[in-house]
Design a protein around this motif. Structure first.
Motif, short mmCIF file in Angstrom:
data_model
loop_
_atom_site.label_atom_id
_atom_site.label_comp_id
_atom_site.label_asym_id
_atom_site.label_seq_id
_atom_site.Cartn_x
_atom_site.Cartn_y
_atom_site.Cartn_z
N THR A 84 0.83 -1.20 -0.03
CA THR A 84 0.03 -0.10 -0.05
C THR A 84 0.83 1.18 -0.07
O THR A 84 0.46 2.45 -0.10
CB THR A 84 -0.91 -0.08 1.35
OG1 THR A 84 -0.10 -0.07 2.40
CG2 THR A 84 -1.84 -1.20 1.35
N SER A 85 2.25 1.11 0.21
CA SER A 85 3.04 2.31 0.07
C SER A 85 3.15 3.19 -1.08
O SER A 85 2.76 2.69 -2.29
CB SER A 85 4.53 1.87 0.24
OG SER A 85 4.55 1.07 1.61
N GLY A 86 3.17 4.43 -0.95
CA GLY A 86 3.05 5.21 -2.16
C GLY A 86 4.31 5.39 -2.88
O GLY A 86 5.38 4.82 -2.35
N THR A 87 4.40 5.99 -3.90
CA THR A 87 5.59 6.17 -4.74
C THR A 87 5.91 7.37 -5.47
O THR A 87 5.09 8.34 -5.27
CB THR A 87 5.30 5.16 -6.22
OG1 THR A 87 4.35 5.67 -6.60
CG2 THR A 87 5.32 3.77 -5.47
N ALA A 88 7.12 7.73 -5.55
CA ALA A 88 7.62 8.77 -6.32
C ALA A 88 7.27 10.06 -5.15
O ALA A 88 7.45 10.38 -4.29
CB ALA A 88 7.20 9.06 -7.58
N GLY A 89 6.58 11.12 -5.88
CA GLY A 89 6.10 12.30 -5.12
C GLY A 89 4.88 12.22 -4.44
O GLY A 89 4.42 13.07 -3.67
N ALA A 90 4.29 10.87 -4.32
CA ALA A 90 2.90 10.91 -3.80
C ALA A 90 3.07 9.65 -2.66
O ALA A 90 3.01 8.53 -3.18
CB ALA A 90 1.67 10.49 -4.54
#
Length: 542
Positions: free
Chosen positions: A422-428
């Motif tokens: 569920t972890s976000g990526t890049a700038g989010a």
């Protein structure tokens, strides 16, 4: 007599101070180097890194490096025309351009120099139940089908299969592509042609291109695709409210700056991976380097390392190796110094900017190119005097300190488990709650990430290196982020800029004292002499 003695004493003191001042002046460093301005055009893929480096050398060394991100194709044309001092491109000169134009043949000697590595990412704008999706996963085949018009809706069964933790919405997919000739397009289409020719070839033929269709800098559009100019153009479209449902290919740095997520891409080992600096560094360990320093990425596409991001590559600076046109040896001095800076010190900021620093073997190759630039003889090309985060003095060129810190992916990033991180990526970086049937989990490279699939991350912790991007960020005195915890603990980081000289120090103090003593030598002795010669008043006798 007394006046002469006083004058000599004061004059001697003044002379001593002036001599001390002379020693101070001689001991000061030589006057700052002067550099002629230089200009270049080309890649937008590399532009965020180049712009930061240009600001750094302007502040630190007074260099003026003019650069316009016009696209790789335009940069190569400008270099051929002799209107710029250098160009930046993700691909070399094309002997048979796909648009049927004349072969790209420069009239001056030139060489390719690696400048920075990174991952071509897939930035998107998608919501489920009004909440932004930040953990999308896509296989290479699904990506190719999206950008060839085969998959057109986000709830397609193949997209859903990649994302068991998400209830994919019934929403049209809007692929956003480059309208200009770009190295990003070339890298992306090369990957599709190598890995999914059965999809890419027929698509090219259907839109009037040759079949088999390989690398192309001009994306062949169809259907509801949107074409935008430059990396800023495609990233800008996706990031708008009207861009919901859109997806584009762009350098990871742009998603990072825009505050938007990127899709994790399935690699050959069966893991969905984000294009962070560490995963790109691992990927490039499998890259082939041609004799002219161009890259062969077949090994990267098919790497069996679970940490690899499969669309990892690096960008080139095209530099002149002879004086011709607008380029002079005086400009070569600037170009050589700038190149020496970004191959070493500048790479310290690559991770924070959304790129991956060049490894030792590519820096050595870059130094060999610097030595061929006319006028660049004073530039540093000593690998042991190079403050690059991927190696330290005495390292083997095949080693990469950054790749050693790359954590193994978490179990929830493995395909076929029914789970989805569920972890976000890049700038989010915010998490996306589970809305589908699968379980969640935390990516191993997320801040405070979960357990790795093997003991590799723990092993790296035992060697005193940071595993992932969770360690404390390092800033320079200007407030610029230098590193975000992906480097080796205790390794040198970007040197802080020298503060400007206040203009007053020991030499200025000595000068003031010497002037004061000279004034004393001129005015005090006559006064003292008159006072000494003046007869004393005698007391009257009774």
């Amino acid at each position: 007599m007394i006046r002469m003695r006083l004058t000599r004493i004061v004059a001697a003191c003044a002379a001593a101070l002036l001599a001390a001042l002379a020693v101070q002046v001689d001991a000061k460093p030589a006057a700052a180097e002067t550099y002629l301005p230089i200009s270049g055009t080309g890649s937008t893929w590399s532009q965020n890194a180049l712009d930061q480096w240009r600001r750094n050398v302007q502040s630190n060394y007074g260099m003026t490096i003019n650069y316009s991100g016009t696209g790789s194709s335009a940069g190569r044309r400008d270099f051929i025309a002799g209107t710029v001092d250098f160009a930046v491109s993700e691909i070399p000169f094309q002997s048979q351009p796909e648009d049927g134009s004349a072969p790209e043949t420069p009239s001056t000697g030139s060489a390719y120099m690696p400048i920075v590595a990174g991952g071509t990412s897939f930035m998107y704008n998608l919501r489920i139940g009004g909440k932004k999706v930040t953990n999308l996963r896509l296989s290479g085949q699904v990506i190719t089908k999206i950008f060839t018009g085969v998959i057109t809706n986000w709830n397609d069964p193949e997209v859903q299969a990649d994302n068991p933790g998400l209830a994919m919405p019934d929403k049209p997919i809007v692929p956003v592509v480059r309208s200009d000739g770009s190295g990003s397009t070339a890298q992306f289409t090369l990957w599709m042609s190598k890995q999914y020719q059965s999809l890419w070839g027929p698509y090219c033929a259907s839109v009037g291109r040759s079949n088999p269709c390989g690398l192309t800098s001009q994306y062949p559009t169809s259907g509801n695709m949107k074409a935008q100019n430059g990396s800023l153009g495609v990233a800008g479209y996706v990031s708008q409210d009207y861009g919901e449902g859109a997806i584009t290919y762009v350098e990871y740095s742009y998603a990072l700056k825009s505050g938007f997520p990127v899709a994790k891409v399935l690699n050959n080992a069966g893991y969905y991976i984000e294009p962070k600096d560490t995963s790109v560094a691992v990927g490039l360990l499998s890259a082939g380097i041609n004799s002219d320093l161009t890259q062969n990425l077949d090994g990267v596409y098919n790497s069996g390392d679970p940490r690899t991001y499969p669309l990892s590559s690096y960008s080139y600076m095209i530099v002149p190796t002879e004086v011709k046109g607008v380029f002079t040896a005086e400009k070569g001095k600037t170009l050589g110094a700038f190149a020496s800076y970004f191959l070493c010190e500048g790479q310290q900021q690559a991770g924070a900017l959304g790129y991956s620093p060049l490894p030792m073997n590519l820096v050595q190759a870059g130094f060999s190119v610097v030595s061929r630039i006319p006028g660049a003889g004073s530039a540093n090309v000593d690998i042991n005097n190079c403050n690059n985060p991927t190696f330290k003095p005495g390292d083997d060129p095949s080693n990469n300190q950054l790749a050693q810190t790359a954590p193994m992916p978490a179990e929830c990033d493995r395909a076929g488990t029914g789970n989805q991180c569920t972890s976000g990526t890049a700038g989010a970086v915010e998490e996306t709650p589970v809305s589908g049937g699968g379980a969640g989990g935390t990516s191993s490279d997320a801040p405070g990430g979960g357990a790795a699939a093997s003991g590799a991350a723990a092993a790296s912790a035992g060697t005193g290196v940071a595993a992932g991007s969770g360690s404390a960020p390092v800033y320079d005195e200007n407030g610029q982020l230098v590193s975000g915890g992906n480097g080796v603990v205790g390794a040198a980081v970007s040197s802080p800029y020298s503060l400007p000289d206040s203009g007053f120090g020991t030499p200025q103090l000595l000068m003031l004292l010497a002037v004061g003593l000279i004034l004393i030598a001129v005015f005090v002795p006559p006064v003292v002499s008159r006072r000494l010669r003046k007869p004393r008043a005698t007391s009257p006798h009774p």
